[in-house]
Write a protein that holds these residues in place. Structure first.
Motif, PDB file in Angstrom:
ATOM      1  N   PRO A 787     -47.754  32.899 108.634  1.00 17.78           N
ATOM      2  CA  PRO A 787     -46.994  32.783 107.382  1.00 17.78           C
ATOM      3  C   PRO A 787     -47.490  33.709 106.286  1.00 17.78           C
ATOM      4  CG  PRO A 787     -47.546  30.619 108.265  1.00 17.78           C
ATOM      5  CD  PRO A 787     -48.354  31.618 109.039  1.00 17.78           C
ATOM      6  N   GLY A 788     -48.827  33.907 106.183  1.00 16.42           N
ATOM      7  CA  GLY A 788     -49.382  34.775 105.156  1.00 16.42           C
ATOM      8  C   GLY A 788     -49.903  34.011 103.950  1.00 16.42           C
ATOM      9  N   ASP A 789     -49.959  34.711 102.806  1.00 17.13           N
ATOM     10  CA  ASP A 789     -50.488  34.148 101.566  1.00 17.13           C
ATOM     11  C   ASP A 789     -49.361  33.861 100.590  1.00 17.13           C
ATOM     12  OD1 ASP A 789     -53.190  34.534 102.411  1.00 17.13           O
ATOM     13  OD2 ASP A 789     -52.969  36.661 101.949  1.00 17.13           O
ATOM     14  N   ALA A 790     -49.607  32.899  99.696  1.00 17.75           N
ATOM     15  CA  ALA A 790     -48.592  32.530  98.706  1.00 17.75           C
ATOM     16  C   ALA A 790     -49.035  32.818  97.287  1.00 17.75           C
ATOM     17  CB  ALA A 790     -48.239  31.047  98.842  1.00 17.75           C
ATOM     18  N   ALA A 791     -50.170  33.503  97.099  1.00 13.94           N
ATOM     19  CA  ALA A 791     -50.655  33.787  95.744  1.00 13.94           C
ATOM     20  C   ALA A 791     -51.218  35.185  95.677  1.00 13.94           C
ATOM     21  CB  ALA A 791     -51.716  32.771  95.330  1.00 13.94           C
ATOM     22  N   ARG A 792     -51.044  35.809  94.541  1.00 15.56           N
ATOM     23  CA  ARG A 792     -51.659  37.115  94.269  1.00 15.56           C
ATOM     24  C   ARG A 792     -51.893  37.218  92.772  1.00 15.56           C
ATOM     25  NH1 ARG A 792     -49.328  42.871  96.346  1.00 15.56           N
ATOM     26  NH2 ARG A 792     -50.335  42.070  98.245  1.00 15.56           N
ATOM     27  N   ILE A 793     -53.039  37.778  92.395  1.00 18.82           N
ATOM     28  CA  ILE A 793     -53.276  38.119  90.999  1.00 18.82           C
ATOM     29  C   ILE A 793     -53.519  39.610  90.906  1.00 18.82           C
ATOM     30  CG2 ILE A 793     -54.126  35.878  90.215  1.00 18.82           C
ATOM     31  CD1 ILE A 793     -56.960  36.910  90.551  1.00 18.82           C
ATOM     32  N   GLU A 794     -52.926  40.208  89.907  1.00 13.57           N
ATOM     33  CA  GLU A 794     -53.108  41.621  89.602  1.00 13.57           C
ATOM     34  C   GLU A 794     -52.831  41.811  88.125  1.00 13.57           C
ATOM     35  OE1 GLU A 794     -50.291  44.040  91.721  1.00 13.57           O
ATOM     36  OE2 GLU A 794     -48.787  42.437  91.711  1.00 13.57           O
ATOM     37  N   GLU A 795     -53.055  43.003  87.645  1.00 13.59           N
ATOM     38  CA  GLU A 795     -52.890  43.250  86.221  1.00 13.59           C
ATOM     39  C   GLU A 795     -51.490  42.878  85.753  1.00 13.59           C
ATOM     40  OE1 GLU A 795     -52.974  47.106  83.225  1.00 13.59           O
ATOM     41  OE2 GLU A 795     -54.409  47.015  84.888  1.00 13.59           O
ATOM     42  N   GLY A 796     -51.441  42.051  84.702  1.00 15.61           N
ATOM     43  CA  GLY A 796     -50.171  41.661  84.112  1.00 15.61           C
ATOM     44  C   GLY A 796     -49.564  40.383  84.660  1.00 15.61           C
ATOM     45  N   THR A 797     -50.153  39.792  85.705  1.00 14.23           N
ATOM     46  CA  THR A 797     -49.562  38.588  86.286  1.00 14.23           C
ATOM     47  C   THR A 797     -49.940  37.345  85.488  1.00 14.23           C
ATOM     48  OG1 THR A 797     -51.433  38.331  87.809  1.00 14.23           O
ATOM     49  CG2 THR A 797     -49.513  39.547  88.606  1.00 14.23           C
ATOM     50  N   THR A 798     -49.089  36.358  85.583  1.00 13.89           N
ATOM     51  CA  THR A 798     -49.323  35.064  84.951  1.00 13.89           C
ATOM     52  C   THR A 798     -49.996  34.138  85.941  1.00 13.89           C
ATOM     53  OG1 THR A 798     -47.390  35.331  83.516  1.00 13.89           O
ATOM     54  CG2 THR A 798     -48.238  33.095  83.818  1.00 13.89           C
ATOM     55  N   ILE A 799     -51.058  33.495  85.520  1.00 15.27           N
ATOM     56  CA  ILE A 799     -51.790  32.578  86.399  1.00 15.27           C
ATOM     57  C   ILE A 799     -50.893  31.395  86.756  1.00 15.27           C
ATOM     58  CG2 ILE A 799     -53.766  31.016  86.552  1.00 15.27           C
ATOM     59  CD1 ILE A 799     -55.199  32.958  84.622  1.00 15.27           C
ATOM     60  N   GLY A 800     -50.863  31.068  88.041  1.00 19.88           N
ATOM     61  CA  GLY A 800     -50.053  29.953  88.513  1.00 19.88           C
ATOM     62  C   GLY A 800     -48.792  30.372  89.229  1.00 19.88           C
ATOM     63  N   GLN A 801     -48.444  31.669  89.169  1.00 20.14           N
ATOM     64  CA  GLN A 801     -47.240  32.122  89.853  1.00 20.14           C
ATOM     65  C   GLN A 801     -47.448  32.152  91.368  1.00 20.14           C
ATOM     66  OE1 GLN A 801     -46.729  35.919  87.696  1.00 20.14           O
ATOM     67  NE2 GLN A 801     -44.734  35.152  87.030  1.00 20.14           N
ATOM     68  N   PHE A 802     -46.354  31.910  92.106  1.00 22.65           N
ATOM     69  CA  PHE A 802     -46.375  32.065  93.557  1.00 22.65           C
ATOM     70  C   PHE A 802     -45.911  33.479  93.903  1.00 22.65           C
ATOM     71  CE2 PHE A 802     -45.850  27.552  92.777  1.00 22.65           C
ATOM     72  CZ  PHE A 802     -46.732  26.981  93.677  1.00 22.65           C
ATOM     73  N   TYR A 803     -46.567  34.091  94.884  1.00 31.23           N
ATOM     74  CA  TYR A 803     -46.185  35.423  95.345  1.00 31.23           C
ATOM     75  C   TYR A 803     -45.593  35.259  96.741  1.00 31.23           C
ATOM     76  CZ  TYR A 803     -46.537  40.472  96.121  1.00 31.23           C
ATOM     77  OH  TYR A 803     -46.262  41.788  96.371  1.00 31.23           O
ATOM     78  N   ILE A 804     -44.279  35.117  96.784  1.00 29.35           N
ATOM     79  CA  ILE A 804     -43.595  34.727  98.015  1.00 29.35           C
ATOM     80  C   ILE A 804     -42.277  35.502  98.139  1.00 29.35           C
ATOM     81  CG2 ILE A 804     -44.616  32.425  98.149  1.00 29.35           C
ATOM     82  CD1 ILE A 804     -42.233  31.301  96.700  1.00 29.35           C
ATOM     83  N   TRP A 805     -41.612  35.305  99.261  1.00 30.45           N
ATOM     84  CA  TRP A 805     -40.297  35.911  99.453  1.00 30.45           C
ATOM     85  C   TRP A 805     -39.217  35.040  98.816  1.00 30.45           C
ATOM     86  CZ3 TRP A 805     -43.872  36.285 103.532  1.00 30.45           C
ATOM     87  CH2 TRP A 805     -44.220  37.588 103.887  1.00 30.45           C
ATOM     88  N   LYS A 806     -38.118  35.688  98.438  1.00 32.81           N
ATOM     89  CA  LYS A 806     -37.008  34.971  97.816  1.00 32.81           C
ATOM     90  C   LYS A 806     -35.983  34.610  98.888  1.00 32.81           C
ATOM     91  CE  LYS A 806     -33.677  35.032  94.026  1.00 32.81           C
ATOM     92  NZ  LYS A 806     -34.082  33.676  93.624  1.00 32.81           N
ATOM     93  N   PHE A 807     -35.653  33.333  98.931  1.00 31.78           N
ATOM     94  CA  PHE A 807     -34.740  32.789  99.934  1.00 31.78           C
ATOM     95  C   PHE A 807     -33.306  33.241  99.643  1.00 31.78           C
ATOM     96  CE2 PHE A 807     -31.895  29.148 101.019  1.00 31.78           C
ATOM     97  CZ  PHE A 807     -31.987  29.234 102.397  1.00 31.78           C
ATOM     98  N   ALA A 808     -32.581  33.670 100.705  1.00 30.66           N
ATOM     99  CA  ALA A 808     -31.205  34.146 100.548  1.00 30.66           C
ATOM    100  C   ALA A 808     -30.209  33.327 101.357  1.00 30.66           C
ATOM    101  CB  ALA A 808     -31.104  35.612 100.946  1.00 30.66           C
TER     102      ALA A 808
END
Length: 998
Positions: A787-808
């Motif tokens: 499945p992979g990872d569901a979180a990422r932090i990098e410059e400019g990101t808001t803490i608590g966001q999920f880094y995931i694919w968008k369901f279509a």
């Protein structure tokens, strides 16, 4: 927030607001004034406040007499009339918001009485760093909680559950086990890789362990929220400071006073995942049908759990000496099988005044031991296991059905029951405080504190020869013994000065602090024993030792030392203009010699506008103060090994010629420039009290900037011997606010209703990492699949966001469709990491708690509610167990219901992202106090009977088990069924208690 949640929250608020009035109308009995007896008389009067206004709702009794016979309450005009036993009686007047007052009648028949304000937000003594202040003098963000205000009967391994909802901005995570400790996070996250929990200070001892305390011994808890309050604690105050003061003896005029309290409780589980039954599983032909129908979740529940606690306190004191002692025994059984503990311990706090008050000595000592059995079953197996296969086998010598070599389907009940686990936690802490009162200089004293803390952990485990793992590994029993010890030493000395000159009031401290921590550990493992009964008490008997396969290890912690010089001053002019400042110059052994010292400081100020002449005609405004503070604190809450020259055997070294050498050498790259993470925080505050002190509270807005964040980054080889090094790189910012509203809506006759509402909000942002395009991934999901990872932090990101694919959507075969980075719809098989996006956030937009206390005569009731509003939870349970055709593991009923059309491989996408908004009723307590003096010849003063329902219910639209997931970190927000240490049933606790006061 869903419409359901909005409607429910609104209904609950209206109902609870009307509750006290309903109770008054239903139960209030006006009665008739009884006729006067011989020698009795009648007295009337009026009660006023300091401004000459009438005070309604004042409860008046006669000292030393039955309050049910001689009593009165002031009416809306402050008037009262009551009978008294004789003309020399002494009246006692009590009213919330005013100081208790005793008035001799002295033969008078008409009285005019003035009460003095005693509102919590003004006269309450607040514990701060190395001293105390009146609440009205405070210029920082500090919240105080009295020990009597903590929730009772809610259980747990520490006092965390009793503090739930009492402090705005304080988030706690505890899975609900009786052996699980609480994680604290104050005002959001303060670090990525260093510690982010507040500093615990117990009776002046920094670095205390909250697990060592028992709730009944706590006098007060003061939380230093902002940097202007915490800067005096320097390097360990970046995440806030929690100051805990235990009870001490008082002047009992030489009389012995004692209390005995007990609790008896039972736990229930609720809201378990709805899995297929055995017959449903068989009907869908998912796997082999063994003929049984088993609810694996229910098999792991200890339905007959029973917990009890007994606590005794004894106090004795005179003007020059006092003693407070307490002893307790507690046996807790969790909702899960093999989850229990027995605690016992005691505390002695004493105080002596010597040499005509020149010297005060306060020796303290406490001990606690916890015997723990916390090898509860893996509740993930309650989701996975075939429900047609029984955990029991009457023909087996063990009584359990043990099958082998099935990784995702095994008898976790047998594993838990057959595995012998015995852990022992011990805390021992002697401490002495010496106070020299320098009498020739008014208000000057010197205090010296010496403290020692010893923490020990022992772990004994034995896996018998007939257990699953022993049979799979062909071993005849496996034994393990482990021991670890931590010793903390503190020595602090400081001068204190407090004095008032006309309208000028000054308090100041200056001193030093030394703290040292050492620790060591060892363990051993052996297997293949001739008999199982001896377990771990004959380690050398296992043949693995002679075969050279047993293991043994030991270690010693790198010594950690802190030394600092500190000073603080608080000044007020005319109780109107307030100023505070502090500085701490501190050095830590964790850093290189040239980078070891740093300064941490704060400035704060306040203006009590209500004291200005132009406010005197605003009668409804009792107090109004604005505050501003700025402070710098540090964070060295990381391993001492980060700066240690660690050596290890069997280490590969890269040589200059490009070849690798196998030798004994360095295992870590030391960074001589490694330094503190620094937090710089602004706090803007407002304190208010209005409407005759019946509405009061505070508002705070803060901005935190954290610099020099600690990261492990890649470095070149050579010149470095290892591939990574710890460095100070990156910035983070947290912004938020907190609002506290306290009110006394009802104060009429024998009725009182006090209520407190706490609201808080914060948001964090990563301002920079260690370079352009750098990032951290986290919140990884386990197999099957990738499945992979569901979180990422990098410059400019808001803490608590999920880094995931968008369901279509889904294709015709039930497979997932996703959006790519260009918003094109693609099959999930064609996705790439570049197609991921930031969606949702697990940090609630609003956290609310509402505490209510209603009293009528001897009855009292407390209702405590808490809500997280508008946040997202990733539903890991539905993702893994809501899709058909994925092997022979059990499934949710929803897999053949609302998820019936899904057939494709699971995807980390926002299809499984749910609104987690919830409302929890943390506790409802009902109590009754009986006065026993007249029936026991003054032996028993009073008896209080009470009952509590803890964690009564959770109202939410979330589809999973528990929406209150862990949010204390940057890679959280997911209901992780695979996290065996944190996936635990939701627990409701029923408690009955009694307290006898002698």
């Amino acid at each position: 927030m869903s419409m359901f949640n909005k409607c429910f929250l609104g209904t609950m608020i209206i109902a609870l607001c009307l509750m006290p009035s309903f109770m008054i109308n239903c139960f209030a009995d006006p009665g008739k004034a009884p006729a006067l007896q011989s020698n009795e008389s009648r007295v009337s009067g009026k009660v006023l406040d300091a401004k000459g206004l009438s005070v309604p709702g004042v409860v008046i009794s006669v000292v030393g007499q039955d309050p049910s016979r001689f009593n009165s309450t002031t009416d809306s005009d402050g008037l009262f009339s009551m009978r008294i036993p004789d003309v020399n009686a002494v009246l006692e007047l009590k009213c919330i918001g005013y100081k208790t007052l005793r008035v001799p009648v002295n033969g008078r028949s008409d009285l005019s009485i003035t009460l003095e304000d005693d509102i919590q937000s003004l006269s309450e003594v607040v514990v701060i760093g190395y001293g105390t202040l009146d609440r009205k003098e405070v210029t920082s963000a500090i919240k105080s909680v009295k020990g009597s205000d903590l929730l009772v009967g809610v259980g747990g391994a520490d006092i965390g559950a009793s503090l739930q909802g009492k402090v705005g901005g304080l988030v706690m995570h505890n899975v609900g086990s009786v052996n699980a400790s609480t994680t604290f996070q104050l005002r959001g996250m303060t670090s990525i890789n260093a510690g982010a929990s507040p500093l615990i200070v117990i009776d002046g001892f920094p670095g205390g362990d909250i697990r060592s305390l028992t709730q009944e011994d706590i006098a007060s808890i003061d939380i230093l929220k902002d940097a202007s309050a915490g800067a005096i604690y320097g390097t360990r105050a970046a995440s806030g400071v929690i100051l805990i003061t235990t009870k001490s003896g008082t002047d009992t005029e030489g009389k012995l006073r004692a209390t005995y309290s007990n609790e008896f409780s039972h736990k229930q589980d609720y809201n378990a995942p709805e899995m297929l039954t055995g017959r449903e599983y068989a009907s869908h032909s998912i796997g082999t049908d063994y003929g049984d129908d088993v609810n694996w979740w229910d098999e792991m529940i200890n339905h007959d759990n029973f917990s009890q606690k007994h606590h005794v306190t004894i106090q004795f004191g005179t003007e020059k000496a006092s003693i407070y002692t307490s002893f307790f025994y507690e046996k807790q059984e969790g909702i899960a099988i093999v989850d229990s503990r027995k605690d016992f311990g005691g505390r002695i706090n004493t105080s002596f005044k010597l040499f005509d008050g020149w010297l005060e000595v306060r020796p303290m000592i406490d001990y606690r031991q916890a015997d723990r059995k916390n090898h509860w079953p893996n509740f993930a197996q309650a989701l996975r296991n075939n429900p047609t296969r029984s955990p029991y086998d009457k023909k087996s010598a063990t009584g359990y059905n043990i099958w082998l070599n099935e990784t995702h389907d095994y008898n976790t009940v047998a594993d838990a029951k057959l595995y012998d686990y015995y852990g022992i936690d011990k805390w021992f802490k002697p401490e002495v405080n010496l106070k020299l009162n320098i009498k020739p200089v008014q208000g000057l004293n010197y205090q010296q504190t010496l403290g020692y803390e010893n923490r020990q952990w022992e772990n004994h485990t034995y896996n018998p020869s007939y257990s699953r793992s022993s049979l799979e590994d062909s071993r005849k029993g496996t034994a393990y013994l482990g021991f670890s010890k931590t010793e903390n030493l503190t020595a602090e000395g400081y001068f204190s000065y407090a004095n008032t000159f006309d309208k000028h009031n000054v308090t100041a401290v200056a001193g030093y602090s030394y703290w040292e921590s050492n620790g060591d550990s060892f363990n051993m493992t052996n297997y293949n024993f001739s008999v199982d009964g001896v377990k771990y008490w004959n380690m050398g008997e296992g043949t693995a030792l002679s075969d050279g396969k047993a293991s043994m290890s030991s270690s010693k912690n790198v010594t950690e030392k802190l030394f600092s010089l500190f000073a603080r001053v608080n000044y007020s002019f005319d109780d109107k203009y307030l100023f505070g400042a502090s500085i701490r110059h501190e050095g830590s052994s964790k850093f290189a010699e040239d980078n070891r010292w740093a300064n941490f400081w704060s400035l704060s100020g306040g203006w009590r506008i209500s004291k200005e002449p132009f406010m005197k005609d605003i009668s409804w405004m009792n107090d109004l103060k604005i505050r501003i503070g700025y402070g710098v604190t540090g964070n060295n809450n990381f391993s001492s090994t980060y700066m240690a020259n660690l050596l290890g055997s069997d280490t590969y070294w890269l040589l200059p010629n490009g070849t690798w050498a196998y030798s004994y050498g360095k295992t870590q790259n030391v960074n001589p420039n490694l330094g503190w993470e620094r937090k710089k925080e602004w706090n803007f505050g407002l304190d208010y009290s209005v409407l005759s002190n019946r509405l009061y509270g505070s508002f705070d807005y803060f901005i935190r900037n954290i610099d020099d964040l600690l990261y492990s980054v890649d470095v070149p080889q050579p010149p470095y011997t290892q591939s990574t090094q710890w460095q100070n790189i990156g910035e983070m910012q947290i912004k938020g606010w907190e609002l506290e509203i306290n009110a006394i809506p009802v104060r009429k006759g024998d009725w009182n209703w006090t209520t407190t509402l706490n609201l808080s909000h914060n948001r964090g942002k990563i301002k920079s990492l260690w370079g352009n395009g750098t990032y951290y991934n986290g919140n990884g999901f386990p197999a099957p699949g990738s499945p992979g990872d569901a979180a990422r932090i990098e410059e400019g990101t808001t803490i608590g966001q999920f880094y995931i694919w968008k369901f279509a959507g889904f294709d015709d075969d039930g497979g997932f469709l996703l959006y790519d980075k260009d918003n094109n719809v693609i099959p999930a098989a064609n996705k790439t990491e570049l197609d991921k996006r930031y969606i949702g956030n697990y940090t609630p937009k609003l956290i609310a708690s509402w505490s209510n206390t209603v009293s009528y005569k001897n009855w009292d009731m407390g209702v405590n509610l808490r809500s997280w509003i508008d946040f997202d939870v990733y539903n890991g349970i539905d993702m893994y167990y809501g899709i058909q055709g994925k092997g022979n593991e059990n499934l949710l009923k929803a897999a053949y219901g609302k998820y019936d059309k899904i057939r494709g491989e699971k995807q980390i996408c926002d299809f499984y992202l749910d609104d987690g908004t919830f409302l929890k009723i943390d506790a409802i307590t009902l109590g009754y106090t009986l006065n026993f003096k007249k029936w026991t010849n003054n032996l028993v003063d009073k008896v209080r009977l009470w009952g509590t329902v803890g964690n009564l219910c959770c109202i939410t639209g979330y589809n999973g088990m528990n929406p209150e997931v862990n949010i204390t970190g940057w890679a959280q927000g997911t209901e992780k069924w695979w996290d065996t240490g944190n996936f635990y049933p939701m627990v409701r606790t029923w408690t009955f208690g009694m307290q006898f006061t002698f």
